[in-house]
Design a protein around this motif. Structure first.
Motif, mmCIF file in Angstrom:
data_model
loop_
_atom_site.group_PDB
_atom_site.id
_atom_site.type_symbol
_atom_site.label_atom_id
_atom_site.label_comp_id
_atom_site.label_asym_id
_atom_site.label_seq_id
_atom_site.Cartn_x
_atom_site.Cartn_y
_atom_site.Cartn_z
ATOM 1 N N VAL A 1 -53.888 -14.763 49.419
ATOM 2 C CA VAL A 1 -52.745 -15.571 48.993
ATOM 3 C C VAL A 1 -53.179 -16.455 47.828
ATOM 4 C CG1 VAL A 1 -51.108 -17.364 49.672
ATOM 5 C CG2 VAL A 1 -51.726 -15.544 51.281
ATOM 6 N N GLU A 2 -52.439 -16.406 46.735
ATOM 7 C CA GLU A 2 -52.855 -17.108 45.523
ATOM 8 C C GLU A 2 -52.341 -18.547 45.444
ATOM 9 O OE1 GLU A 2 -51.694 -14.669 42.264
ATOM 10 O OE2 GLU A 2 -53.110 -13.058 42.738
ATOM 11 N N THR A 3 -51.238 -18.838 46.116
ATOM 12 C CA THR A 3 -50.672 -20.194 46.069
ATOM 13 C C THR A 3 -51.322 -21.053 47.146
ATOM 14 O OG1 THR A 3 -48.553 -19.300 45.301
ATOM 15 C CG2 THR A 3 -48.553 -21.541 46.184
ATOM 16 N N ASP A 4 -52.038 -22.102 46.741
ATOM 17 C CA ASP A 4 -52.795 -22.916 47.692
ATOM 18 C C ASP A 4 -51.924 -23.498 48.796
ATOM 19 O OD1 ASP A 4 -55.184 -22.400 46.460
ATOM 20 O OD2 ASP A 4 -55.248 -24.276 45.332
ATOM 21 N N LEU A 5 -50.690 -23.859 48.453
ATOM 22 C CA LEU A 5 -49.793 -24.449 49.436
ATOM 23 C C LEU A 5 -49.585 -23.532 50.635
ATOM 24 C CD1 LEU A 5 -47.834 -26.847 50.034
ATOM 25 C CD2 LEU A 5 -46.055 -25.513 48.891
#
Length: 380
Positions: free
Chosen positions: A137-141
Motif C-alpha cells: 500500500v503506497e498511501t501511508d494513511l
C-alpha cells in the motif's frame, strides 16, 4: 437502464441494487470456488437498508467497534467477526454478546480480557492480529505496516507458541489491492509466521481484496486461496469492504454558483468534499464526474469543483465540460458508496445528502433524509 437522475433529489447518495447484486454474485462465486469464507466489512459499507439484499449472498460481516458489532446482530442477523485496536472493560461484555470471533491487537489486550471471554455463556473464537511488516500500500494513511504501526504483533514480539485459547491469526495489509499483492503478502507471512500458521485453526486475511474491480484477476485469487488453504489446512476468511459496494452508486449534487479567481473557474456545489466525500482529500483521489472529461481539454469550459463548507481546501480539480456550467446543473459523482457514506460528517452544519436505493422495478426509494435536528442532536 441505470438510475434516472431526473428523479433524484439533490444532494443525494443513490445505491443501484442491480450493480450491488452483480458484485455480490461475483463475491459469492469466489467464496464457493475457493472454499473460503468471505464476509462484509462494515467499515467500508454499512448501509443497513441494503442488508436484506446482501444476506441473499453473504450472511456474515466483520465489525471494528461495539456499534458495528451490534449492527451485525440487529441488521445482518448474525454474530460478527470483531477486531478493534483497543477494547475497554465497559464495552467488552457487549462485544462478546455480539461476536462469534474476536481478534485482539496485542497480547496484553488478549490477557486482559481472556477471563471475560472464558466466562462467557457460549464459546467465542479468539484470535491475534499479526503485523508482517510487509505491505504494498503506497498511501501511508492506509498502510498498517508502516514503521511504528500500532496495528498487530510483529514477528519479533511473538511468543514461542500461541496461547491455547488463541485459535486464529488475523492480518490486514491490503487496500484496494490485487490478488498478486495478496500472494506476495502471504509469502512474507509464511516466511515470518510459519510456526503459528501450523498452530492456528483459522486465518483472517482482512480486507482490501478488490475482486470486483474491472481487470482484477479473479481466477488467480481463487488459485492463490486454494493453494494456501491446501498447504496449511486452515479455514480462510476474507473481509473486503470496498469490493462489495465498488461502483454501485453515485452522489448527485448541483452547481450553486460559479466563481473565478486568477483565471481559475470553480463550480461551487451543494455538497462538501471534506464532509461528504472525505476520501477524495484523504487518499487523495479525483472522482469521476458523469458526462465530464476527467482531464482538462483545451478549448472546453474547465472547472474546479468546490465544496460548500468554509474549509479553504474543500475543493478538487479540474474537469472539462462540453458546455459552460451554470447554477442548477446536476453534477453526478461516480462510485460514492464504499467508505464515502460511512465517513461523512456534518462539519460546518452543511446539509447532509439524503440516501436512496434504486432498482428498475420500483424506481427510487429515499431511505433517509437529514435535517437540522440531526445536526443539533449530535451535540446535546
Amino acid at each position: 437502464m441505470g438510475i434516472a437522475i431526473q428523479q433524484v433529489p439533490s444532494p443525494c447518495y443513490v445505491l443501484d441494487e442491480q450493480l450491488l447484486r452483480d458484485n455480490l454474485a461475483l463475491i459469492k462465486s469466489v467464496k464457493e470456488r475457493a472454499g473460503v469464507n468471505i464476509i462484509m466489512a462494515f467499515k467500508a459499507f454499512s448501509l443497513w437498508p441494503a442488508f436484506p439484499i446482501v444476506r441473499e449472498y453473504i450472511p456474515y460481516s466483520t465489525a471494528s467497534s461495539i456499534h458495528e458489532a451490534r449492527l451485525a446482530w440487529e441488521e445482518m442477523g448474525s454474530l460478527a467477526h470483531t477486531y478493534s485496536p483497543a477494547y475497554t472493560e465497559a464495552e467488552f461484555p457487549a462485544i462478546l454478546q455480539y461476536s462469534s470471533h474476536i481478534t485482539f491487537n496485542s497480547f496484553s489486550q488478549f490477557e486482559r480480557f481472556l477471563p471475560l471471554a472464558k466466562g462467557a455463556d457460549r464459546k467465542v473464537s479468539l484470535g491475534i492480529r499479526i503485523n508482517p511488516e510487509y505491505s504494498e500500500v503506497e498511501t501511508d494513511l492506509y498502510n498498517p505496516c508502516a514503521p511504528g504501526s500500532r496495528m498487530g504483533v510483529i514477528a519479533d514480539q511473538m511468543p514461542e507458541n500461541l496461547p491455547e485459547e488463541i485459535e486464529g491469526i488475523h492480518f490486514h495489509t491490503l487496500c484496494e489491492s490485487t490478488s498478486y499483492n495478496l500472494e506476495a503478502t502471504l509469502k512474507a507471512i509464511e516466511e515470518k509466521f510459519a510456526p503459528y500458521l501450523q498452530q492456528a485453526k483459522w486465518l483472517n486475511m482482512g480486507g482490501g481484496h478488490l475482486m470486483t474491480r474491472k481487470g482484477y484477476d479473479v481466477d488467480h485469487l481463487v488459485e492463490v486461496l486454494r493453494r494456501f488453504k491446501e498447504k496449511w489446512q486452515l479455514e480462510l476468511i476474507l473481509e473486503p469492504g470496498s469490493a462489495f459496494a465498488w461502483e454501485t452508486g453515485i452522489l448527485v449534487s448541483e452547481v450553486v454558483d460559479v466563481v473565478e479567481n486568477h483565471g481559475i473557474s470553480t463550480a461551487i456545489l451543494n455538497v462538501s468534499f471534506t464532509a461528504h466525500m472525505p476520501d477524495c482529500l484523504e487518499m487523495p483521489y479525483k472522482p469521476r464526474i458523469r458526462g465530464a472529461h476527467h482531464e482538462p481539454v483545451k478549448g472546453k469550459p474547465t472547472y474546479r469543483m468546490g465544496g460548500n463548507s468554509c474549509l479553504s481546501g474543500d475543493f478538487i480539480g479540474y474537469w472539462s465540460f462540453d458546455a459552460p456550467l451554470k447554477p442548477g446543473d446536476k453534477i453526478v459523482f461516480e462510485d460514492m458508496m464504499h467508505y464515502t457514506l460511512v465517513k461523512t460528517t456534518m462539519f460546518n452544519g452543511v446539509p447532509h445528502p439524503a440516501i436512496a436505493l434504486w432498482n428498475e422495478a420500483e424506481g427510487l426509494k429515499v431511505v433517509r433524509e437529514f435535517g437540522y435536528e440531526d445536526y443539533k442532536d449530535r451535540m446535546g
